[in-house]
Scaffold this motif. Structure first.
Motif, PDB file in Angstrom:
ATOM      1  N   MET A   1      36.513  20.888  45.267  1.00  0.00           N
ATOM      2  CA  MET A   1      36.451  22.295  45.655  1.00  0.00           C
ATOM      3  C   MET A   1      37.826  22.785  46.097  1.00  0.00           C
ATOM      4  N   THR A   2      37.992  24.098  46.062  1.00  0.00           N
ATOM      5  CA  THR A   2      39.262  24.712  46.404  1.00  0.00           C
ATOM      6  C   THR A   2      39.048  25.761  47.488  1.00  0.00           C
ATOM      7  N   THR A   3      40.148  26.199  48.095  1.00  0.00           N
ATOM      8  CA  THR A   3      40.051  27.225  49.133  1.00  0.00           C
ATOM      9  C   THR A   3      39.451  28.525  48.613  1.00  0.00           C
ATOM     10  N   PRO A   4      39.832  29.030  47.421  1.00  0.00           N
ATOM     11  CA  PRO A   4      39.190  30.254  46.953  1.00  0.00           C
ATOM     12  C   PRO A   4      37.688  30.104  46.762  1.00  0.00           C
ATOM     13  N   ARG A   5      37.242  28.962  46.291  1.00  0.00           N
ATOM     14  CA  ARG A   5      35.805  28.751  46.133  1.00  0.00           C
ATOM     15  C   ARG A   5      35.116  28.714  47.497  1.00  0.00           C
ATOM     16  N   ASP A   6      35.721  28.040  48.458  1.00  0.00           N
ATOM     17  CA  ASP A   6      35.152  28.014  49.803  1.00  0.00           C
ATOM     18  C   ASP A   6      35.091  29.421  50.380  1.00  0.00           C
ATOM     19  N   LEU A   7      36.133  30.203  50.143  1.00  0.00           N
ATOM     20  CA  LEU A   7      36.181  31.573  50.662  1.00  0.00           C
ATOM     21  C   LEU A   7      35.075  32.431  50.055  1.00  0.00           C
ATOM     22  N   LEU A   8      34.850  32.299  48.754  1.00  0.00           N
ATOM     23  CA  LEU A   8      33.800  33.073  48.111  1.00  0.00           C
ATOM     24  C   LEU A   8      32.423  32.671  48.640  1.00  0.00           C
ATOM     25  N   ILE A   9      32.209  31.384  48.852  1.00  0.00           N
ATOM     26  CA  ILE A   9      30.932  30.932  49.395  1.00  0.00           C
ATOM     27  C   ILE A   9      30.707  31.522  50.782  1.00  0.00           C
ATOM     28  N   VAL A  10      31.740  31.511  51.615  1.00  0.00           N
ATOM     29  CA  VAL A  10      31.624  32.103  52.950  1.00  0.00           C
ATOM     30  C   VAL A  10      31.285  33.586  52.837  1.00  0.00           C
ATOM     31  N   ALA A  11      31.949  34.282  51.924  1.00  0.00           N
ATOM     32  CA  ALA A  11      31.700  35.717  51.751  1.00  0.00           C
ATOM     33  C   ALA A  11      30.260  35.982  51.322  1.00  0.00           C
ATOM     34  N   MET A  12      29.755  35.168  50.402  1.00  0.00           N
ATOM     35  CA  MET A  12      28.404  35.377  49.903  1.00  0.00           C
ATOM     36  C   MET A  12      27.346  34.959  50.915  1.00  0.00           C
ATOM     37  N   ASP A  13      27.732  34.111  51.859  1.00  0.00           N
ATOM     38  CA  ASP A  13      26.802  33.656  52.895  1.00  0.00           C
ATOM     39  C   ASP A  13      26.754  34.602  54.091  1.00  0.00           C
ATOM     40  N   MET A  14      27.509  35.714  54.022  1.00  0.00           N
ATOM     41  CA  MET A  14      27.535  36.630  55.151  1.00  0.00           C
ATOM     42  C   MET A  14      26.186  37.301  55.397  1.00  0.00           C
ATOM     43  N   GLY A  15      25.386  37.397  54.355  1.00  0.00           N
ATOM     44  CA  GLY A  15      24.047  37.934  54.541  1.00  0.00           C
ATOM     45  C   GLY A  15      23.939  39.402  54.197  1.00  0.00           C
ATOM     46  N   PRO A  16      22.696  39.898  54.095  1.00  0.00           N
ATOM     47  CA  PRO A  16      22.458  41.302  53.740  1.00  0.00           C
ATOM     48  C   PRO A  16      23.089  42.258  54.748  1.00  0.00           C
ATOM     49  N   GLY A  17      23.613  43.360  54.223  1.00  0.00           N
ATOM     50  CA  GLY A  17      24.190  44.370  55.099  1.00  0.00           C
ATOM     51  C   GLY A  17      25.600  44.061  55.555  1.00  0.00           C
ATOM     52  N   ARG A  18      26.163  42.946  55.101  1.00  0.00           N
ATOM     53  CA  ARG A  18      27.522  42.583  55.514  1.00  0.00           C
ATOM     54  C   ARG A  18      28.360  42.252  54.282  1.00  0.00           C
ATOM     55  N   ALA A  19      28.186  43.061  53.254  1.00  0.00           N
ATOM     56  CA  ALA A  19      28.894  42.837  51.998  1.00  0.00           C
ATOM     57  C   ALA A  19      30.398  42.985  52.186  1.00  0.00           C
ATOM     58  N   VAL A  20      31.142  42.151  51.482  1.00  0.00           N
ATOM     59  CA  VAL A  20      32.602  42.159  51.554  1.00  0.00           C
ATOM     60  C   VAL A  20      33.141  42.991  50.401  1.00  0.00           C
ATOM     61  N   ASP A  21      34.106  43.845  50.689  1.00  0.00           N
ATOM     62  CA  ASP A  21      34.732  44.666  49.661  1.00  0.00           C
ATOM     63  C   ASP A  21      35.324  43.787  48.564  1.00  0.00           C
ATOM     64  N   GLN A  22      34.981  44.089  47.311  1.00  0.00           N
ATOM     65  CA  GLN A  22      35.415  43.251  46.194  1.00  0.00           C
ATOM     66  C   GLN A  22      36.915  43.304  45.952  1.00  0.00           C
ATOM     67  N   GLY A  23      37.524  44.463  46.190  1.00  0.00           N
ATOM     68  CA  GLY A  23      38.976  44.552  46.010  1.00  0.00           C
ATOM     69  C   GLY A  23      39.725  43.700  47.006  1.00  0.00           C
ATOM     70  N   GLY A  24      39.355  43.828  48.279  1.00  0.00           N
ATOM     71  CA  GLY A  24      39.995  43.012  49.304  1.00  0.00           C
ATOM     72  C   GLY A  24      39.717  41.540  49.103  1.00  0.00           C
ATOM     73  N   LEU A  25      38.486  41.207  48.676  1.00  0.00           N
ATOM     74  CA  LEU A  25      38.151  39.809  48.431  1.00  0.00           C
ATOM     75  C   LEU A  25      38.974  39.246  47.284  1.00  0.00           C
ATOM     76  N   SER A  26      39.169  40.037  46.235  1.00  0.00           N
ATOM     77  CA  SER A  26      39.969  39.575  45.094  1.00  0.00           C
ATOM     78  C   SER A  26      41.402  39.273  45.515  1.00  0.00           C
ATOM     79  N   LEU A  27      41.979  40.121  46.341  1.00  0.00           N
ATOM     80  CA  LEU A  27      43.336  39.879  46.827  1.00  0.00           C
ATOM     81  C   LEU A  27      43.409  38.601  47.654  1.00  0.00           C
ATOM     82  N   THR A  28      42.422  38.379  48.513  1.00  0.00           N
ATOM     83  CA  THR A  28      42.450  37.180  49.348  1.00  0.00           C
ATOM     84  C   THR A  28      42.171  35.925  48.521  1.00  0.00           C
ATOM     85  N   LEU A  29      41.371  36.049  47.483  1.00  0.00           N
ATOM     86  CA  LEU A  29      41.165  34.900  46.597  1.00  0.00           C
ATOM     87  C   LEU A  29      42.465  34.517  45.895  1.00  0.00           C
TER      88      LEU A  29
END
Length: 209
Positions: free
Chosen positions: A1-29
């Motif tokens: 596994m890699t840091t970007p994959r771990d980051l995406l998993i954390v983002a998707m595990d945030m739960g309903p109502g706490r969606a992460v902006d896709q543009g900002g997430l793409s930059l951080t990935l």
């Protein structure tokens, strides 16, 4: 596994109502990819310039290999900021597609009123990768937490009492994290300017009718 994959998993595990902006997430990935390449010696930094390294990419992650193969290999090379904007375009969607192709995402079917099945939103499957990412997040691993905060993830990743644990002493890592934070802030500023301009145009249009 890699840091970007771990980051995406954390983002998707945030739960309903706490969606992460896709543009900002793409930059951080993109920043997470660069940090993994830096750690593995596949790239180096000369100030804010990204230099090709001497080490091959460790592991068999196709997206990280794609990232390494896209490096600018001619002087004056690429700045960290330019890397983030170029590599980050649509990167969150690319990682999600990879997850789905690998079976790490599932789309449960649900019944509509018409009784026709409909695919629901993608959810993370239980896997060793998810367990590892959750453990890394629970341990407040400094780089992962800093990237998550830059992406604007909810959930109070840390508080003031934990500030010392996030002290990044490596200059290269600090340079990348600072660039990620600046890029996400710039993206938000551009969106705000566009929203103001669109609102002003609407007001003029309505006034002229």
């Amino acid at each position: 596994m890699t840091t970007p994959r771990d980051l995406l998993i954390v983002a998707m595990d945030m739960g309903p109502g706490r969606a992460v902006d896709q543009g900002g997430l793409s930059l951080t990935l993109a920043g997470a990819e660069l940090l993994d390449l830096l750690r593995g010696g596949a790239v180096g930094l000369d100030g804010v310039r990204v230099l090709p390294g001497e080490q091959p990419v460790a592991g068999d992650d196709p997206l990280l290999r794609e990232a390494a193969s896209s490096l600018v290999r001619q002087e004056p090379y690429e700045s960290v900021e330019d890397w983030l904007w170029r590599r980050g375009r649509g990167l969150a969607a690319a990682y999600e597609a990879a997850f789905e192709a690998e079976g790490q995402l599932t789309r449960p079917h649900r019944r509509l009123a018409s009784l026709r099945p409909s695919a629901g939103p993608a959810v993370l499957a239980e896997s060793p990768a998810r367990t590892r990412a959750k453990a890394r997040w629970a341990a407040r691993e400094p780089v992962l937490v800093a990237l998550a905060e830059a992406a604007g993830m909810d959930g109070e990743p840390w508080d003031e009492s934990e500030e010392d644990t996030l002290d990044i002493t490596d200059d290269g890592v600090a340079t990348v994290l600072a660039a990620v934070n600046d890029a996400v802030m710039e993206l938000e500023a551009v969106r705000q300017r566009r929203a103001i301009e669109d609102a002003a145009f609407d007001n003029v249009w309505r006034g002229g009718v």
